[in-house]
Design an enzyme around this catalytic site. Structure first.
Site, short mmCIF file in Angstrom:
data_model
loop_
_atom_site.label_atom_id
_atom_site.label_comp_id
_atom_site.label_asym_id
_atom_site.label_seq_id
_atom_site.Cartn_x
_atom_site.Cartn_y
_atom_site.Cartn_z
N HIS A 1 0.84 -1.27 -0.07
CA HIS A 1 -0.06 -0.03 0.05
C HIS A 1 0.94 1.32 0.18
O HIS A 1 2.07 1.37 0.50
CB HIS A 1 -1.03 -0.10 1.34
CG HIS A 1 -1.96 0.95 1.18
ND1 HIS A 1 -2.09 2.35 1.60
CD2 HIS A 1 -3.30 0.74 0.63
CE1 HIS A 1 -3.07 2.61 1.09
NE2 HIS A 1 -3.93 1.88 0.44
N ASP B 1 -7.98 -5.11 -0.81
CA ASP B 1 -8.47 -6.20 -1.89
C ASP B 1 -8.33 -7.59 -1.66
O ASP B 1 -8.74 -8.32 -2.37
CB ASP B 1 -7.81 -5.54 -3.17
CG ASP B 1 -7.95 -4.02 -3.54
OD1 ASP B 1 -9.07 -3.74 -3.62
OD2 ASP B 1 -7.12 -3.24 -3.61
C1 LIG Z 1 -0.16 -0.62 -3.93
C2 LIG Z 1 1.07 -0.13 -4.49
C3 LIG Z 1 1.10 0.41 -6.04
C4 LIG Z 1 2.06 0.66 -3.66
O1 LIG Z 1 3.23 0.96 -4.20
P1 LIG Z 1 4.49 1.75 -3.72
O2 LIG Z 1 3.69 2.91 -2.99
O3 LIG Z 1 5.26 1.88 -4.85
O4 LIG Z 1 4.92 0.83 -2.71
P2 LIG Z 1 6.21 0.76 -1.91
O5 LIG Z 1 7.02 1.90 -2.27
O6 LIG Z 1 5.99 0.15 -0.74
O7 LIG Z 1 6.88 -0.58 -2.75
C5 LIG Z 1 8.18 -0.95 -2.25
C6 LIG Z 1 8.65 -1.79 -3.18
O8 LIG Z 1 8.06 -3.15 -3.03
C7 LIG Z 1 7.44 -3.49 -4.24
N1 LIG Z 1 6.22 -4.09 -4.22
C8 LIG Z 1 5.09 -3.23 -3.33
N2 LIG Z 1 3.99 -4.04 -3.55
C9 LIG Z 1 4.31 -5.14 -3.96
C10 LIG Z 1 3.36 -6.25 -4.39
N3 LIG Z 1 2.19 -6.41 -4.00
N4 LIG Z 1 4.08 -7.27 -4.93
C11 LIG Z 1 5.45 -7.29 -5.35
N5 LIG Z 1 6.49 -6.19 -4.97
C12 LIG Z 1 5.61 -5.11 -4.30
C13 LIG Z 1 7.64 -2.37 -5.06
O9 LIG Z 1 7.56 -2.81 -6.41
C14 LIG Z 1 8.93 -1.71 -4.65
O10 LIG Z 1 9.83 -2.78 -5.22
P3 LIG Z 1 11.43 -2.04 -5.60
O11 LIG Z 1 11.69 -1.12 -4.29
O12 LIG Z 1 12.24 -3.03 -5.77
O13 LIG Z 1 11.02 -1.03 -6.71
C15 LIG Z 1 1.79 -1.49 -4.63
O14 LIG Z 1 2.04 -1.78 -3.30
C16 LIG Z 1 1.13 -2.45 -5.51
O15 LIG Z 1 1.49 -2.46 -6.48
N6 LIG Z 1 0.52 -3.49 -4.93
C17 LIG Z 1 -0.13 -4.51 -5.77
C18 LIG Z 1 -1.28 -3.83 -6.38
C19 LIG Z 1 -2.54 -3.68 -5.24
O16 LIG Z 1 -3.02 -4.48 -4.55
N7 LIG Z 1 -3.03 -2.47 -5.47
C20 LIG Z 1 -4.27 -1.94 -4.36
C21 LIG Z 1 -3.87 -0.99 -3.31
S1 LIG Z 1 -5.07 -0.60 -2.47
#
Ligand SMILES: CC(C)(COP(=O)(O)OP(=O)(O)OC[C@H]1O[C@@H](n2cnc3c(N)ncnc32)[C@H](O)[C@@H]1OP(=O)(O)O)[C@@H](O)C(=O)NCCC(=O)NCCS
Length: 393
Positions: free
Chosen positions: A263, A320
């Protein structure tokens, strides 16, 4: 000019673009409040209708206020016939989120008070949208399966009537209550992508329907509301899978995401996920479908430990992750899961639209207009020399 290649793609993380009195996400501590009330209390004691009133009116309603609000919602459920005719003409394979996004401007066309931009008129528009987004999602499910949309049942709650109009079966009261709770949990979430889209559009003084159509579009993406449908796909794919930890590892090794996890704000467990997990197991037991919850929990455990092994200790299930198995057990198809997110979030969107439109949390309404760093072609202040086409290389 910025140095080429250093692109600022911060996704507005941590940038406070406005004040709001509607909701707050404390990502460090996993606390979500709507208008001061903890989400756990609202999920346990409130209803979607009462929560929608709270979000719109900044206070919980008294008995007669709630009765009146319920009465207004019920009487607004019916979709105008020209909209149903339009839906009937759409290709049956159209994605439900596209249909919903296309339908919202039709609701604008049906609003005889569209140009009335008073607060009172906007609250009425919000109430109609809350009632009708649900009716529209249910109607499309019927139409795309060559069935007639069903009349609403005035004796049922918003959630109960939605299930009835969707399936044609009078819902089990316990399941209707669980859906009602899920709607409460999804009703608002401060400046998430779709709410921000709504606020951005309405900051131009566009009407509420234009803003909501933008919100539906933003919600449809798989990094936002579209994630629940992706979680369901993952569960379907993994239902025969014996080696869940191996699958998780492979997924991450190949740079793919585990949907429903992580998140932008929560750095600990999302309180809504916690609630939905409990609901999943209770509902699973009741319906003899606990395997969906066991599988989800197995994926959660493997993913969290694999993330930790990779030094990513803050990635946990979001809203979700467990809403997908819950909706599946309620008989809701995967591609309706994101529209159902909209059925709930319309309450938050419209509250934010009103707050933005009337500058309720700031000195006066302001047009959003961020700036960007130009890193493109640059030939100095006089600009590049324009050559006619025949002289270009
Ligand atoms: C929601 C989301 C976009 C937030 O992303 P964010 O703010 O960039 O998250 P973070 O900064 O905490 O991510 C840090 C790292 O973890 C990874 N990461 C975060 N969520 C991940 C997931 N669900 N699966 C795999 N890797 C994930 C990112 O790719 C990032 O990797 P990197 O540093 O190697 O580039 C992301 O967690 C995601 O894509 N989740 C899956 C989709 C989802 O469930 N969306 C609904 C949100 S309510």
């Amino acid at each position: 000019m910025a140095e080429a290649g250093k692109i600022k793609n911060i996704g507005l993380r941590g940038v406070k673009v406005a004040d709001t009195k509607i909701s707050n996400v404390d990502g460090e501590n996993g606390i979500l409040i709507y208008r001061g009330y903890r989400i756990e209390d609202l999920a346990k004691y409130s209803t979607f209708e009462e929560t929608a009133y709270l979000l719109l009116q900044d206070r919980l309603p008294g008995t007669s206020q709630l009765e009146e609000f319920n009465r207004q919602l019920v009487s607004a459920r019916q979709i105008p016939s020209f909209i149903l005719n339009t839906l009937n003409g759409l290709p049956h394979g159209a994605p439900p989120m596209d249909v919903l996004q296309a339908s919202v401007p039709l609701l604008a066309m049906a609003d005889s008070d569209l140009t009335d931009d008073s607060r009172e008129a906007n609250v009425t528009k919000a109430m109609k949208l809350i009632a009708r987004v649900a009716s529209m999602v249910a109607a499309w499910q019927r139409i795309r399966h060559d069935k007639e949309p069903l009349p609403n049942d005035e004796t049922l709650s918003h959630a109960g009537n939605f299930l009835w109009q969707l399936t044609g079966d009078k819902p089990d009261p316990e399941i209707a209550k669980d859906l009602d709770t899920a709607l409460v949990l999804h009703a608002d979430h401060s400046f998430n992508a779709s709410t921000f889209a709504c606020r951005e559009v309405v900051s131009t003084q566009a009407h509420m329907y234009a803003a909501v159509a933008a919100g539906v579009g933003a919600l449809s993406g798989s990094l936002h509301g579209g994630a629940n449908a992706q979680v369901m796909r993952m569960l379907m794919e993994l239902r025969e899978e014996k080696d869940v930890p191996g699958w998780v590892k492979q997924q991450l090794d190949s740079g793919r995401k585990i949907m429903g996890m992580g998140h932008a704000v929560y750095k600990t467990i999302d309180p809504r996920a916690q609630f939905l997990k409990e609901m999943c197991f209770r509902l699973g037991k009741k319906l003899g479908q606990e395997h969906w919850c066991t599988l989800s929990s197995e994926i959660e455990e493997s993913a969290v430990s694999e993330f930790e092994r990779r030094g990513k200790t803050t990635i946990k299930p979001n809203v979700d992750f467990y809403s997908a198995p819950v909706y599946h057990m309620m008989g809701i198809p995967g591609d309706l899961m994101t529209p159902i997110f909209a059925v709930a979030r319309i309450a938050g969107w419209t509250a934010h639209i009103i707050e933005e439109k009337f500058g309720d949390a700031q000195a006066k309404p302001a047009l959003y207009r961020p700036s960007s760093e130009y890193i493109g072609n640059y030939c100095g202040k006089t600009g590049c020399t324009y050559e006619p086409p025949e002289k270009r290389g």
